[in-house]
Each structure stands twice: as structure tokens, then as C-alpha cells.
Design an enzyme around this catalytic site. Structure first.
Site, PDB file in Angstrom:
ATOM      1  N   ALA A  64       1.022  -1.324   0.112  1.00 39.57           N
ATOM      2  CA  ALA A  64       0.048   0.029   0.086  1.00 39.57           C
ATOM      3  C   ALA A  64       0.879   1.274  -0.114  1.00 39.57           C
ATOM      4  O   ALA A  64       1.885   1.075   0.248  1.00 39.57           O
ATOM      5  CB  ALA A  64      -1.046   0.019   1.252  1.00 39.57           C
ATOM      6  N   GLY A 109       0.347  -5.046   0.942  1.00 41.12           N
ATOM      7  CA  GLY A 109      -0.738  -5.283   0.124  1.00 41.12           C
ATOM      8  C   GLY A 109      -0.526  -5.916  -1.290  1.00 41.12           C
ATOM      9  O   GLY A 109      -1.362  -6.649  -1.851  1.00 41.12           O
ATOM     10  N   GLU A 112      -0.444  -9.504  -0.402  1.00 40.13           N
ATOM     11  CA  GLU A 112      -1.794  -9.974  -0.228  1.00 40.13           C
ATOM     12  C   GLU A 112      -2.723 -10.120  -1.337  1.00 40.13           C
ATOM     13  O   GLU A 112      -3.413 -10.997  -1.408  1.00 40.13           O
ATOM     14  CB  GLU A 112      -2.526  -8.905   0.716  1.00 40.13           C
ATOM     15  CG  GLU A 112      -2.009  -8.951   2.201  1.00 40.13           C
ATOM     16  CD  GLU A 112      -2.380  -7.835   3.119  1.00 40.13           C
ATOM     17  OE1 GLU A 112      -2.342  -6.623   2.810  1.00 40.13           O
ATOM     18  OE2 GLU A 112      -2.564  -8.046   4.354  1.00 40.13           O
ATOM     19  N   GLU A 132       4.233  -4.814   7.523  1.00 37.24           N
ATOM     20  CA  GLU A 132       3.129  -3.823   8.190  1.00 37.24           C
ATOM     21  C   GLU A 132       3.557  -3.473   9.545  1.00 37.24           C
ATOM     22  O   GLU A 132       3.454  -2.439   9.986  1.00 37.24           O
ATOM     23  CB  GLU A 132       1.729  -4.295   8.059  1.00 37.24           C
ATOM     24  CG  GLU A 132       1.185  -4.156   6.577  1.00 37.24           C
ATOM     25  CD  GLU A 132       1.538  -5.352   5.730  1.00 37.24           C
ATOM     26  OE1 GLU A 132       2.347  -6.214   5.954  1.00 37.24           O
ATOM     27  OE2 GLU A 132       0.864  -5.262   4.772  1.00 37.24           O
TER      28      GLU A 132
HETATM   29  N1  CAA Z   1       4.573   3.166  -0.704  1.00 34.43           N
HETATM   30  C1  CAA Z   1       4.864   4.277  -1.575  1.00 34.43           C
HETATM   31  N2  CAA Z   1       6.138   4.408  -2.131  1.00 34.43           N
HETATM   32  C2  CAA Z   1       6.988   3.373  -2.281  1.00 34.43           C
HETATM   33  C3  CAA Z   1       6.593   2.210  -1.749  1.00 34.43           C
HETATM   34  C4  CAA Z   1       5.264   2.039  -1.003  1.00 34.43           C
HETATM   35  N3  CAA Z   1       4.735   1.171  -0.309  1.00 34.43           N
HETATM   36  N4  CAA Z   1       7.621   1.199  -1.836  1.00 34.43           N
HETATM   37  C5  CAA Z   1       8.444   1.904  -2.721  1.00 34.43           C
HETATM   38  N5  CAA Z   1       8.007   3.147  -2.989  1.00 34.43           N
HETATM   39  C6  CAA Z   1       8.801   4.312  -3.605  1.00 34.43           C
HETATM   40  C7  CAA Z   1       9.773   4.937  -2.801  1.00 34.43           C
HETATM   41  O1  CAA Z   1       9.520   5.881  -1.796  1.00 34.43           O
HETATM   42  C8  CAA Z   1      10.710   5.543  -3.928  1.00 34.43           C
HETATM   43  O2  CAA Z   1      10.234   6.700  -4.484  1.00 34.43           O
HETATM   44  P1  CAA Z   1      11.097   7.864  -4.844  1.00 34.43           P
HETATM   45  O3  CAA Z   1      11.894   7.473  -5.955  1.00 34.43           O
HETATM   46  O4  CAA Z   1      10.014   8.960  -5.100  1.00 34.43           O
HETATM   47  O5  CAA Z   1      11.967   8.183  -3.534  1.00 34.43           O
HETATM   48  C9  CAA Z   1      10.429   4.467  -5.138  1.00 34.43           C
HETATM   49  O6  CAA Z   1       9.367   3.696  -5.029  1.00 34.43           O
HETATM   50  C10 CAA Z   1      11.683   3.248  -5.153  1.00 34.43           C
HETATM   51  O7  CAA Z   1      11.806   2.745  -4.038  1.00 34.43           O
HETATM   52  P2  CAA Z   1      13.167   2.828  -3.237  1.00 34.43           P
HETATM   53  O8  CAA Z   1      13.913   3.843  -3.472  1.00 34.43           O
HETATM   54  O9  CAA Z   1      12.767   2.419  -1.580  1.00 34.43           O
HETATM   55  O10 CAA Z   1      13.673   1.420  -3.892  1.00 34.43           O
HETATM   56  P3  CAA Z   1      14.754   0.332  -3.177  1.00 34.43           P
HETATM   57  O11 CAA Z   1      15.158  -0.483  -4.398  1.00 34.43           O
HETATM   58  O12 CAA Z   1      15.701   1.252  -2.238  1.00 34.43           O
HETATM   59  O13 CAA Z   1      13.636  -0.394  -1.922  1.00 34.43           O
HETATM   60  C11 CAA Z   1      11.826  -1.645  -1.458  1.00 34.43           C
HETATM   61  C12 CAA Z   1      12.783  -1.215  -2.602  1.00 34.43           C
HETATM   62  C13 CAA Z   1      12.657  -2.611  -0.168  1.00 34.43           C
HETATM   63  C14 CAA Z   1      10.559  -2.156  -1.889  1.00 34.43           C
HETATM   64  C15 CAA Z   1      11.448  -0.369  -0.718  1.00 34.43           C
HETATM   65  O14 CAA Z   1      10.940   0.677  -1.533  1.00 34.43           O
HETATM   66  C16 CAA Z   1      10.517  -0.637   0.374  1.00 34.43           C
HETATM   67  O15 CAA Z   1      10.747  -0.983   1.400  1.00 34.43           O
HETATM   68  N6  CAA Z   1       9.142  -0.155   0.388  1.00 34.43           N
HETATM   69  C17 CAA Z   1       7.973  -0.144   1.245  1.00 34.43           C
HETATM   70  C18 CAA Z   1       7.622  -1.830   1.447  1.00 34.43           C
HETATM   71  C19 CAA Z   1       6.386  -1.621   2.189  1.00 34.43           C
HETATM   72  O16 CAA Z   1       6.792  -1.404   3.416  1.00 34.43           O
HETATM   73  N7  CAA Z   1       5.249  -2.095   1.871  1.00 34.43           N
HETATM   74  C20 CAA Z   1       4.198  -2.206   2.763  1.00 34.43           C
HETATM   75  C21 CAA Z   1       3.231  -1.174   2.897  1.00 34.43           C
HETATM   76  S1  CAA Z   1       2.004  -1.381   4.250  1.00 34.43           S
HETATM   77  C22 CAA Z   1       0.848  -2.111   3.428  1.00 34.43           C
HETATM   78  O17 CAA Z   1       0.933  -2.730   2.304  1.00 34.43           O
HETATM   79  C23 CAA Z   1      -0.541  -1.975   4.110  1.00 34.43           C
HETATM   80  C24 CAA Z   1      -1.483  -2.926   3.669  1.00 34.43           C
HETATM   81  O18 CAA Z   1      -1.393  -4.146   3.852  1.00 34.43           O
HETATM   82  C25 CAA Z   1      -2.960  -2.285   3.213  1.00 34.43           C
END
Ligand code: CAA
Length: 258
Positions: A64, A109, A112, A132
Site C-alpha cells: 500500500a 498489500g 496480499e 506492516e
Molecule cells: N509506498 C509508497 N512509495 C513506495 C513504496 C510504498 N509501499 N515502496 C516503494 N516506494 C517508492 C519509494 O518511496 C521510491 O520513491 P522515490 O523514488 O520517489 O523516492 C520508489 O518507490 C523506489 O523505492 P526505493 O528507492 O525505496 O527502492 P529500493 O530498491 O531502495 O527499495 C523496497 C525497494 C525494499 C521495496 C522499498 O521501496 C520498500 O521497502 N518499500 C516499502 C515496502 C513496504 O513497507 N510495503 C508495505 C506497505 S504497508 C501495506 O501494504 C499495508 C496494507 O496491507 C494495506
């Protein structure tokens, strides 16, 4: 639609989450577009199977959208969860078979959505996690419910409590991924599987999906009773007659029920 694309190849729909700059992060609009496409696909008799994937080479969906969630209150969080669940419910219960083509990160998400698909095929670069609790929330799109049903309670708790990412081989080893394939072969592999399934009697496939889904929620005698009733029902279909007559006449069947 802006963030989710639909393409149709013969009788297979490909739904692609297309926000690669944010690793296909799932905001409200993305979920709404997924729901709209899946509802349209479900109503289309010509489509027999669905492949869900992410655009680009890095992510299926990295979860998400954290940039959206950071500003949301409790009511908005619940609305987001309802969108996650509506998307997952459609994937799980729609009459067509759903295949997740996991081409990179499937986190939160994103993970999921794959859990709700009937079949998960992982590219070698796939990575699965439910991160999460590291963000102060819990998996809100069915992760606390479906993961344990697929890989068992102990492993599901470990993944959810630690937020650990697992790679494609580990996902395959624990039964989360059905197969692991080289990334460049992922879509061809999924398409071949989808077309193989589409060549069968689609109404029977759909009833089998429903019977297997039911087995997760009822006791064995209830599930078996339902299976008997469904088999009886299928004896009333054109495709049953056609499939069996084609076998006896040593020709290919021509299925038409759905
Ligand atoms: N939401 C918003 N933006 C995200 C994102 C997310 N879940 N995941 C990645 N991005 C964005 C980053 O902010 C970045 O944007 P900018 O270039 O504008 O800065 C871009 O995508 C590239 O990401 P990274 O620079 O972080 O890339 P990386 O290769 O260094 O890392 C990654 C990749 C490990 C996937 C890392 O991006 C990450 O950990 N992302 C978040 C993952 C996460 O926590 N997801 C769970 C969300 S909670 C959820 O999903 C709740 C639910 O069930 C409803």
C-alpha cells in the site's frame, strides 16, 4: 485507466498494476481500478483466466502507498482496508482462475493480492514479505487470514512478526509459490498455464475453484456433501456431455457452457 492496465489475449485477461516509479505502490485509485477491471472481466464470458502482474522489472507491488497512508486517519485506513479486501475477494471468488505473475517485490498489500490469487508463479527475482508491523499497522488486505491458510500458522506468524523478506526459492519451498521461473520467461509461462486451464471446461473449472474455496471454511463432511451436489449439477451441463462424448469419439471437445 491511469494506473492499472487491462489487455486481453484470446481468452486470457492480463491485469497490470502500472505505477513503476513507486514500485507499483497501491493507493486508493489503484485498488479502485483493479476492482473495476476485475468486475468487468468477471462479467465477460469470453475470458477464462486472469493473470495479475506489475509493470517494470522490479516489482509486482511494493505494498500500500505509504505516502498516502501517512496522512490517513482511522476512518480512511478502514476504507483502504475495505478496498484491499474487495480486490482480494474478487481475485479469490471470481469465476475465472486467477494467476499472480510475481515479477519482483510483492510486499504488504502486494503480497496480499498474490495470496488471494488461485496460483502464484514467482520470477527468480520475486521477494515476498508482510512488513506492516514495522510501520505500526497490521496486514490489512487479508494477510493475517490467508497467509496461514497457505503456509501454516507458525510460518505465517514468523513472517508477519519479523517482517522478513523471503526470496522466490524460499517461497516455493514453503508452498507460497507454485513454481519459480526465470524473469524473462514469467509471462510466457503464466500465459501457457492460463491457456491450458482455459482449454478445459471452464464451468467445471469454476465449480472446482468454488468447491476448493469452500473447503477452507467448512468441516470435511459439509465440504464433501457440497462436492457431491456440485458433481450432480455438472451432469446436467452441455460441457459434461460434450467432454465425455468427445473422449469416446476420440476427438477434441468443444466446450461452450462458459
Ligand atoms: N509506498 C509508497 N512509495 C513506495 C513504496 C510504498 N509501499 N515502496 C516503494 N516506494 C517508492 C519509494 O518511496 C521510491 O520513491 P522515490 O523514488 O520517489 O523516492 C520508489 O518507490 C523506489 O523505492 P526505493 O528507492 O525505496 O527502492 P529500493 O530498491 O531502495 O527499495 C523496497 C525497494 C525494499 C521495496 C522499498 O521501496 C520498500 O521497502 N518499500 C516499502 C515496502 C513496504 O513497507 N510495503 C508495505 C506497505 S504497508 C501495506 O501494504 C499495508 C496494507 O496491507 C494495506
Amino acid at each position: 485507466m491511469e494506473f492499472v492496465k487491462l489487455s486481453i489475449q484470446e481468452n486470457v485477461a492480463v491485469v497490470t498494476i502500472d505505477r513503476p516509479k513507486s514500485l507499483n505502490a497501491l493507493n486508493n485509485q489503484v485498488y479502485e481500478e483493479i476492482i473495476a477491471h476485475l468486475e468487468a472481466v468477471e462479467a465477460n464470458d469470453q475470458i477464462k483466466a486472469v493473470i495479475l502482474t506489475g509493470a517494470g522489472s522490479k516489482a509486482f507491488a511494493a505494498g500500500a502507498d505509504i505516502a498516502q497512508m501517512v496522512h490517513q486517519n482511522a476512518m480512511e485506513g478502514r476504507h483502504l482496508a475495505r478496498l484491499c479486501h474487495r480486490s482480494a475477494d474478487l481475485l479469490e471468488t471470481m469465476r475465472q482462475v486467477t494467476i499472480a505473475a510475481v515479477n519482483g517485490y510483492a510486499l504488504g498489500g502486494g503480497c496480499e493480492l498474490t495470496l488471494a490469487c488461485d496460483i502464484r508463479i514467482a520470477a527468480e527475482n520475486a521477494r515476498f514479505a508482510l512488513p506492516e508491523v514495522g510501520l505500526g499497522i497490521i496486514p490489512g488486505g487479508g494477510g493475517t487470514q490467508r497467509l496461514s491458510r497457505i503456509i501454516g500458522v507458525g510460518r505465517a506468524k514468523e513472517l508477519i512478526f519479523t517482517c522478513d523478506q523471503i526470496d522466490a526459492q524460499e517461497a516455493w519451498r514453503i508452498g507460497l509459490a507454485n513454481h519459480v521461473v526465470p524473469q524473462e520467461e514469467l509471462m510466457d509461462y503464466c500465459m501457457a498455464m492460463a491457456k491450458k486451464i482455459a482449454s478445459k471446461a471452464s464451468y467445471a473449472v469454476s465449480i472446482a475453484k468454488s468447491a476448493i474455496n469452500t473447503s477452507q471454511n467448512v468441516d470435511l463432511p459439509s465440504g464433501c456433501t457440497r462436492e457431491q451436489d456440485l458433481l450432480g449439477l455438472l451432469f446436467a451441463t452441455h460441457d459434461k456431455q460434450e467432454g465425455m462424448e468427445a473422449f469416446l469419439e476420440r476427438r477434441a471437445p468443444h466446450f461452450t457452457d462458459f
